[in-house]
Design an enzyme around this catalytic site. Structure first.
Site, PDB file in Angstrom:
ATOM      1  N   GLY A  63       0.791  -1.211   0.000  1.00 19.81           N
ATOM      2  CA  GLY A  63       0.000   0.000   0.000  1.00 19.81           C
ATOM      3  C   GLY A  63       0.827   1.266   0.000  1.00 19.81           C
ATOM      4  O   GLY A  63       0.353   2.324  -0.402  1.00 19.81           O
TER       5      GLY A  63
ATOM      6  N   ASP B 131      -3.663  -1.367  11.431  1.00 17.79           N
ATOM      7  CA  ASP B 131      -3.760  -1.892  10.060  1.00 17.79           C
ATOM      8  C   ASP B 131      -3.438  -3.382  10.023  1.00 17.79           C
ATOM      9  O   ASP B 131      -2.770  -3.863   9.108  1.00 17.79           O
ATOM     10  CB  ASP B 131      -2.830  -1.121   9.130  1.00 17.79           C
ATOM     11  CG  ASP B 131      -3.216  -1.285   7.654  1.00 17.79           C
ATOM     12  OD1 ASP B 131      -4.396  -1.585   7.376  1.00 17.79           O
ATOM     13  OD2 ASP B 131      -2.351  -1.108   6.783  1.00 17.79           O
TER      14      ASP B 131
END
Length: 358
Positions: free
Chosen positions: A52, A167
């Site tokens: 990401g 996360d």
């Protein structure tokens, strides 16, 4: 408070945007030239994939040690603050279920992290539908669940800094050569001071499908937000299905809703990945389903702490476990979203700025 800890907390202040030197934090600094040599100038042949926050490359240091080199993209969500954050946090963390940072590099626009190399990449490459290179049997999946739980417990309680990961997902759980799990990617992690266990933010950054409802909708996060993400991971490991994307589940349910309905109908074992039938331990599977459902309950106060999660996973008396309540996000969202099958590929990450109160 230790100077380095005070500095770490100051790092997380969003008002501080100036570039600061990261000397004195106990992590080796790599010259850019040595990074280029290790990765053959970031060649495509060395590219492991894309996360990401930017591409990840396999590298080899002069002594022969293999490393994973994360090159942060200039347009990535993870900017200077997140970079400093990850360097500072992971430099302070020492646990067998956390990935180890070997060094970093900052030069011009380049922000680079050097990690120990995980030959088996990420957990999601092994558990989801398809033909994984190795089918993880139940015993290995159960050990992975326990390892991730212990890693989170260390972050929440046993480390010198109380840390909320924010996360946690299957693509951020890397597997070593023996398939032991290691939690990675601390770019979005937050330190909470002293006995604090919660905080709020006007900017919500995370991955769809793993975010707790109070964080996704209100910007409120706590150690219980990580517990929610852990519950999603547990249910994905058991079922071999993603909570994101478009799993072929009945009644347009999310994975959490599917698990909940099977639990209510007293047929919980239908939730299990059918490839695990021969290797499964029914007591362990049922225990993990219950723990997973307890972790994804809608009210954060109903979710167990990671201390209790570890105790429940280690226990043998299923009858004494609490009864889970309906999880959050039972109905599947009608939005297009696809998670990667590798931690080094792009995950669907969402960024939201919440309106400030007037």
């Amino acid at each position: 408070m230790y100077n380095s800890e005070r500095w770490a907390i100051e790092l997380l202040d969003p008002d501080q945007s100036r570039e600061e030197d990261t000397e004195g934090i106990g992590v080796p600094f790599f010259q850019l030239e040595s990074i280029l040599a290790a990765t053959n100038n970031f060649s495509e042949a060395n590219k492991l994939g894309r996360g990401g926050f930017g591409p990840v490359y396999k590298g080899k240091l002069p002594g022969g040690q293999e490393v994973a080199v994360k090159r942060l993209s200039s347009v990535s969500v993870q900017g200077l603050e997140e970079f400093r954050n990850e360097v500072m946090l992971i430099a302070k963390l020492q646990h067998r279920n956390l990935v180890r940072l070997l060094g970093y590099c900052m030069k011009g626009n380049e922000k680079i992290l050097v990690y120990e190399y995980m030959p088996n990449k990420s957990l999601d490459a092994f558990i989801f539908d398809g033909e994984p290179k190795i089918l993880l049997d139940w015993a290995k999946r159960f050990q992975i669940i326990i390892g991730v739980a212990r890693g989170l417990l260390y972050l929440h309680q046993d480390s010198r800094l109380r840390i909320i990961h924010r996360d946690l997902k299957t693509s951020n759980i890397l597997l070593d050569e023996e398939l032991n799990p290691k939690i990675s990617d601390f770019g979005l992690a937050k330190i909470v001071q002293g006995r604090e266990m919660e905080a709020t933010t006007n900017k919500v950054v995370g991955t769809y499908g793993y975010m707790a409802p109070e964080y996704a909708l209100e910007g409120f996060f706590s150690i219980k937000s990580d517990v929610f993400s852990f519950g999603v991971v547990v249910l994905e490991i058991i079922s071999g299905k993603k909570n994101t994307g478009a799993p072929k589940l009945r009644q347009n349910l999310s994975l959490l809703g599917y698990a909940w309905n099977l639990w209510k109908e007293d047929i919980p074992f239908e939730f299990m990945d059918q490839r695990l039938l021969e290797s499964s331990n029914s007591i362990e599977v049922l225990k993990c389903i219950i723990v997973g459902l307890l972790c994804v309950q809608e009210d954060p106060g109903d979710r167990p702490s990671m201390t209790n999660v570890v105790l429940m996973l280690a226990g043998h008396d299923i009858a004494s476990l609490p009864k889970p309540k309906q999880p959050a996000f039972v109905a599947r969202k009608t939005m297009s979203c696809s998670s990667s099958s590798s931690s080094y590929k792009q995950d669907q990450t969402i960024t939201m700025t919440l309106p400030e109160a007037r």
